[in-house]
Design a protein around this motif. Structure first.
Motif, short mmCIF file in Angstrom:
data_model
loop_
_atom_site.label_atom_id
_atom_site.label_comp_id
_atom_site.label_asym_id
_atom_site.label_seq_id
_atom_site.Cartn_x
_atom_site.Cartn_y
_atom_site.Cartn_z
N ARG A 98 0.83 -1.21 0.00
CA ARG A 98 0.00 0.00 0.00
C ARG A 98 0.87 1.26 0.00
NH1 ARG A 98 -5.00 -0.45 2.79
NH2 ARG A 98 -5.40 1.57 1.79
N VAL A 99 0.23 2.36 -0.32
CA VAL A 99 0.85 3.68 -0.19
C VAL A 99 0.25 4.31 1.06
CG1 VAL A 99 1.12 5.96 -1.22
CG2 VAL A 99 1.09 3.94 -2.69
N HIS A 100 1.12 4.80 1.95
CA HIS A 100 0.64 5.48 3.15
C HIS A 100 1.29 6.85 3.25
CE1 HIS A 100 4.28 3.36 4.59
NE2 HIS A 100 4.44 4.44 5.34
N GLU A 101 0.76 7.68 4.11
CA GLU A 101 1.31 9.00 4.34
C GLU A 101 2.11 9.01 5.63
OE1 GLU A 101 -2.08 11.65 4.40
OE2 GLU A 101 -1.88 12.00 2.25
N VAL A 102 3.12 9.87 5.66
CA VAL A 102 3.85 10.15 6.90
C VAL A 102 3.75 11.66 7.11
CG1 VAL A 102 6.04 10.06 8.13
CG2 VAL A 102 5.40 8.19 6.58
N THR A 118 5.09 21.76 8.47
CA THR A 118 4.73 20.34 8.33
C THR A 118 5.25 19.78 7.02
OG1 THR A 118 2.74 20.60 9.68
CG2 THR A 118 2.77 18.73 8.16
N SER A 119 5.70 18.55 7.10
CA SER A 119 6.11 17.80 5.91
C SER A 119 5.14 16.63 5.74
CB SER A 119 7.53 17.26 6.12
OG SER A 119 7.83 16.27 5.16
N LEU A 120 4.66 16.47 4.53
CA LEU A 120 3.78 15.35 4.22
C LEU A 120 4.46 14.51 3.15
CD1 LEU A 120 1.02 13.98 4.55
CD2 LEU A 120 0.16 15.48 2.76
N SER A 121 4.69 13.24 3.47
CA SER A 121 5.35 12.32 2.54
C SER A 121 4.43 11.15 2.23
CB SER A 121 6.66 11.79 3.14
OG SER A 121 7.53 12.86 3.44
N ARG A 122 4.61 10.60 1.04
CA ARG A 122 3.88 9.40 0.63
C ARG A 122 4.91 8.28 0.46
NH1 ARG A 122 -1.18 9.64 -1.20
NH2 ARG A 122 -0.83 8.27 -2.97
#
Length: 189
Positions: A98-102, A118-122
């Motif tokens: 799966r692809v999740h967010e951090v 904030t940093s949002l990564s996939r």
């Protein structure tokens, strides 16, 4: 003086990596998501509470405190740190294929103001078989890490693709942190 409201060795390492001088301030902040709170709001609140708690115990005039929080999110569910090996295996099985967010947020708090970024990564994980999950858990690395993996160690083998911040997935988004510190005169260019 800059303080880091965290006992995380990864956060210390990341700040040291970019030459930031700081001291540690020990805080104990409950990390529980409230009913109806979005994952992003939860991560931001916890990071802010850590920084505020750190500032509250310091008597030093001019102190600045960094607080950070990082969580793995899948289908609006926050994956915190696993309680034990079984919990780690459940998390890794759910993230598998799966692809999740951090989400990684940092707050800078002083007596004169509060600022955040904030940093949002996939993150894409390949399908993990039971042997791979068991072997990874046996390294001991999943414990103390959101989502039961650490991108900076053996867990790097579990990451197929990263769209975002490597340091953010580790626990402190360095680009965003440096930008905050620079904008408040706490580090140079």
């Amino acid at each position: 003086m800059l303080y880091l409201a965290s006992q995380s060795p990864r956060r210390r390492q990341l700040l040291e990596q970019i030459g930031v001088t700081f001291r540690i301030v020990d805080v104990d902040v409950p990390e529980h998501r409230t009913l109806g709170e979005s994952p992003r709001d939860y991560v931001s609140r916890v990071a802010r509470e850590k920084a505020r708690a750190g500032l509250a115990v310091l008597e030093e005039h001019g102190a600045a405190v960094l607080g950070a929080d990082t969580e793995v999110v899948l289908d609006d569910e926050v994956f915190g740190k696993p309680d034990d090996a079984e919990d780690a295996a459940v998390m890794l099985r759910r993230l598998s294929g799966r692809v999740h967010e951090v989400i990684s947020t940092v707050w800078l708090v002083t007596r004169s103001g509060e600022w955040s970024d904030t940093s949002l990564s996939r993150v894409t994980m390949p399908t993990l078989d039971n042997a791979t999950i068991t072997a990874y858990i046996a390294t001991g690395e999943p414990f103390g890490k959101a989502g039961a993996y650490g991108i900076q160690g053996h867990g790097a083998k579990l990451i197929e693709h990263l769209d975002g911040s490597h340091s953010g997935v580790m626990g402190m988004p360095i680009y965003e942190t440096a930008r905050l510190l620079r904008s408040h005169g706490l580090i140079g260019a």
